[in-house]
Design a protein around this motif. Structure first.
Motif, short mmCIF file in Angstrom:
data_model
loop_
_atom_site.label_atom_id
_atom_site.label_comp_id
_atom_site.label_asym_id
_atom_site.label_seq_id
_atom_site.Cartn_x
_atom_site.Cartn_y
_atom_site.Cartn_z
N ASP A 81 -0.26 -0.72 1.21
CA ASP A 81 0.84 -1.67 1.46
C ASP A 81 0.36 -3.10 1.21
OD1 ASP A 81 -0.69 -2.29 3.63
OD2 ASP A 81 0.68 -1.46 5.12
N GLU A 82 1.27 -4.05 1.37
CA GLU A 82 0.95 -5.46 1.08
C GLU A 82 -0.26 -5.93 1.88
OE1 GLU A 82 4.28 -8.21 1.63
OE2 GLU A 82 2.80 -9.70 2.30
N SER B 41 9.64 -2.02 -5.93
CA SER B 41 9.16 -1.79 -4.55
C SER B 41 7.64 -1.56 -4.58
CB SER B 41 9.88 -0.59 -3.92
OG SER B 41 9.47 0.59 -4.57
N PRO C 80 5.16 -5.93 -3.38
CA PRO C 80 4.09 -6.08 -2.37
C PRO C 80 2.78 -6.53 -3.00
CG PRO C 80 5.26 -4.00 -2.07
CD PRO C 80 5.78 -4.60 -3.34
N GLN C 81 2.51 -6.09 -4.24
CA GLN C 81 1.26 -6.51 -4.87
C GLN C 81 1.31 -8.00 -5.18
OE1 GLN C 81 -0.10 -4.98 -8.80
NE2 GLN C 81 -2.14 -5.14 -7.90
N LYS D 180 3.08 -10.26 -3.73
CA LYS D 180 3.00 -11.02 -2.47
C LYS D 180 1.56 -11.07 -1.97
CE LYS D 180 7.44 -10.80 -0.20
NZ LYS D 180 8.23 -10.22 0.87
#
Ligand code: PEP
Ligand code: MG
Length: 576
Positions: free
Chosen positions: A310-311, A371, A375-376, A378
């Motif tokens: 995840d981020e 999606s 996240p990457q 960010k």
């Protein structure tokens, strides 16, 4: 003593014991058992499942510290599949009721399950079929007595395999393997790249190594020449020991080169950067004397796991790298998954169609599934406050893709502002020039990018139409093909005209044979596996760009392989 010949893809000589991995599917024959053998067959099946269970538990215990955190989850999932009644009970019923041999019963049950998965709508679940196949193959190998344990691989072993996926290679990475040999693969396959980044010798395309070599055989791997010697005699061993000493940069020479400036003899500054795959590679990159990271292949964070990171996890991983390179550029390439780098954690990244290299990979996959991509982005922007981060987009083929990336960057920057999260809005955004279309249109790209980096691995694959993992065509791999040189020259020229830096991060940038030619063509930034940095610096310090410029211009006008080869030899033997 027997010698086999393949393609040497990572220089150096290794002498050691072989460890043969049987990764291909075992051959199974159907048998109907006499009644009195049924109980024994059930026992044999249960014992084999138990062996695999213990093996998976052992693998879980031995996961290297620097492996992606969800590697354990990946092994757990295989343990769960093994325990599932559909796999553990159903074959027993078949052995008892139809008197089938255990291997056939297991294969039959596995085919039934895989058919069910094939019919599922959800692509994620459909892909789970691959995990079932992997677990079933493990049990089949034990049932058929071709048992192997990856946990028995010891420090100093030389791995012999039919093929190795990049994910396998990552797991071997910290086990101090001495060398790799594979039957399949090409010089720019990711297994070859990983071998070079580890600084260990490797040979690919050996075709029959797994049939000729047994675990425990003494072997010599000559990664320079692509020659493998099985059970060498004394004279051969002493010949290779001598050559081993001659080919290595001595520690003294390495340390003294590290202190010296990275510049040519005529004082042109050259940026030497490192390529890394995992945060665990940082130490090698730091020790190599690199002036920063020219390519951080983030896709390796997504491998050997069930779900993508995840981020937050990505933010931590990127920050770790950035903080170790204060005041030095860290070029984070966004996800380049798919094709030769499939992974379970990203369903769309396993493309079973015949041409995955030309399919949904890299920026194409990221734009089709924001999606995954947002996240990457960010995480990279959040991490950018810790140092000199550069963002790099892989596999651009048209400007629209770039504009869509810019839109997404705007979008995530707004979101970060809204949530009052700190980030650096002005990090350089660069693109990889690795699709021939982008190299031809480099001028157009250069107007919108802050830097360009030439990915010769893919550029060569697409321009010469050679699948980079196909051993049957790897003899066509040729960085000095006139078409490749023209595309590189065009990209360098476009970068100069737009006044933006042009780097090279494909394997050609770390290949001693092409450094002087590239200097002559005007390249000033080279990013490579850390193990090669000082060898390349040595060449650079003995080169004179003005003389090389003239020679390179002459070479660029040539068309025949023979003439180009001769000219390259001349360039490489020029005094200064
Ligand atoms: C390239 O294609 O040259 C490159 C550096 O990227 P990768 O090898 O990861 O595809
Ligand atoms: Mg590439």
């Amino acid at each position: 003593m027997l010698a086999l010949y393949g393609t040497g893809v990572s220089n150096g000589i290794s002498i050691g014991k072989a460890y043969v991995l049987q990764s291909s599917k075992p051959q199974i024959i159907e048998q109907v058992l006499p009644e009195h053998k049924v109980d024994n067959e059930v026992e044999h099946f249960l014992r084999s499942v138990e062996v695999v269970r213990r093996e998976l538990q052992e693998i879980r215990k031995h996961i290297p510290m620097n492996a992606p955190p969800e590697t354990a989850g990946f092994v757990d999932m295989h343990l769960m599949i093994l325990e599932d009644k559909m796999l553990s009970d159903a074959p027993i019923a078949m052995i008892r009721e139809q008197r089938l041999n255990a291997a056939w019963a297991l294969q039959k049950q596995s085919d039934l399950l895989c058919n069910k998965f094939d019919k599922m709508d959800d692509p994620y679940l459909r892909n789970k079929k691959n995990d079932i196949i992997q677990v079933v193959n493990r049990v089949l190998r034990v049932l058929l007595g071709i048992y192997e344990s990856t946990t028995e691989i010891q420090e100093g072993h030389i791995i012999i395999a039919n093929d190795l996926a990049p994910a396998d290679t990552v797991l071997f990475k910290k086990n101090k393997i001495k060398a790799f040999v594979t039957d399949l693969g090409g010089p720019i396959s990711h297994t070859a790249i990983l071998a070079r980044s580890l600084g260990i010798p490797a040979i690919v395309a050996l075709h029959q190594s797994t049939s000729y070599i047994r675990t425990g055989d003494n072997i010599v791997v000559d990664g320079n020449k692509g020659v493998l010697t099985i059970n060498p005699d004394k004279a051969t061993i002493s010949y290779y020991k001598k050559r081993k000493l001659q080919t290595r940069l001595s520690k003294y020479e390495f340390d003294s080169l590290k202190r010296k400036k990275s510049q040519t003899h005529d004082r042109k500054k050259i940026k030497l950067l490192a390529n890394i795959e995992l945060p665990g590679d940082i130490t090698a990159a730091m020790n190599s004397g690199a002036a920063g990271i020219g390519l951080y292949r983030t896709e390796f964070l997504f491998m050997n796991r069930v779900n993508p990171p995840d981020e937050e996890e990505q933010y931590r991983a990127y920050t770790k790298v950035i903080k170790r390179f204060p005041n030095m550029p860290v070029t984070i390439r966004t996800l380049d998954i798919g094709a030769d780098k499939p992974t379970n954690s990203v369903p769309g990244a396993i493309d079973i169609r015949s041409n995955p290299a030309m399919g949904l990979r890299a920026i194409r996959l990221c734009l089709s599934d924001t999606s995954l991509f947002k996240p990457q982005l960010k995480a990279i922007f959040r991490a950018s406050i810790h140092g000199k981060v550069q963002l790099m987009i892989p596999m651009l083929s048209n400007l629209d893709e770039l504009f869509r990336v810019f839109d997404l960057i705007d979008e995530i920057q707004h979101e970060l502002k809204r949530s009052k999260t700190r980030f650096n809005a002005n990090i350089p955004v660069g693109g990889m020039i690795e699709v021939p279309a982008a190299a031809i249109a480099a001028q157009a790209f250069s107007k919108h990018l802050d830097f360009m980096s030439i990915g010769t691995n893919d550029l060569i694959q697409y321009t010469l139409a050679i699948d980079r993992v196909n051993d049957a065509v790897n003899y066509l791999y040729d960085p000095s093909h006139p078409a490749i040189l023209q595309l590189i020259a065009n990209t360098i020229k476009a970068g100069r005209a737009a006044n933006i830096p042009v780097a090279m991060c494909g394997e050609m940038a770390g290949d001693p044979k092409y450094i002087r030619l590239l200097l002559g063509m005007g390249l000033r930034e080279f990013s490579m596996h850390p193990a090669m940095l000082m060898d390349i610096k040595k060449i650079i310090r003995k080169s004179n760009t003005s003389e090389l410029g003239k020679q390179a211009n002459r070479l660029l006008k040539l068309h025949s392989n023979e003439k180009i080869g001769e000219m390259l030899d001349t360039i490489n033997t020029l005094d200064r």
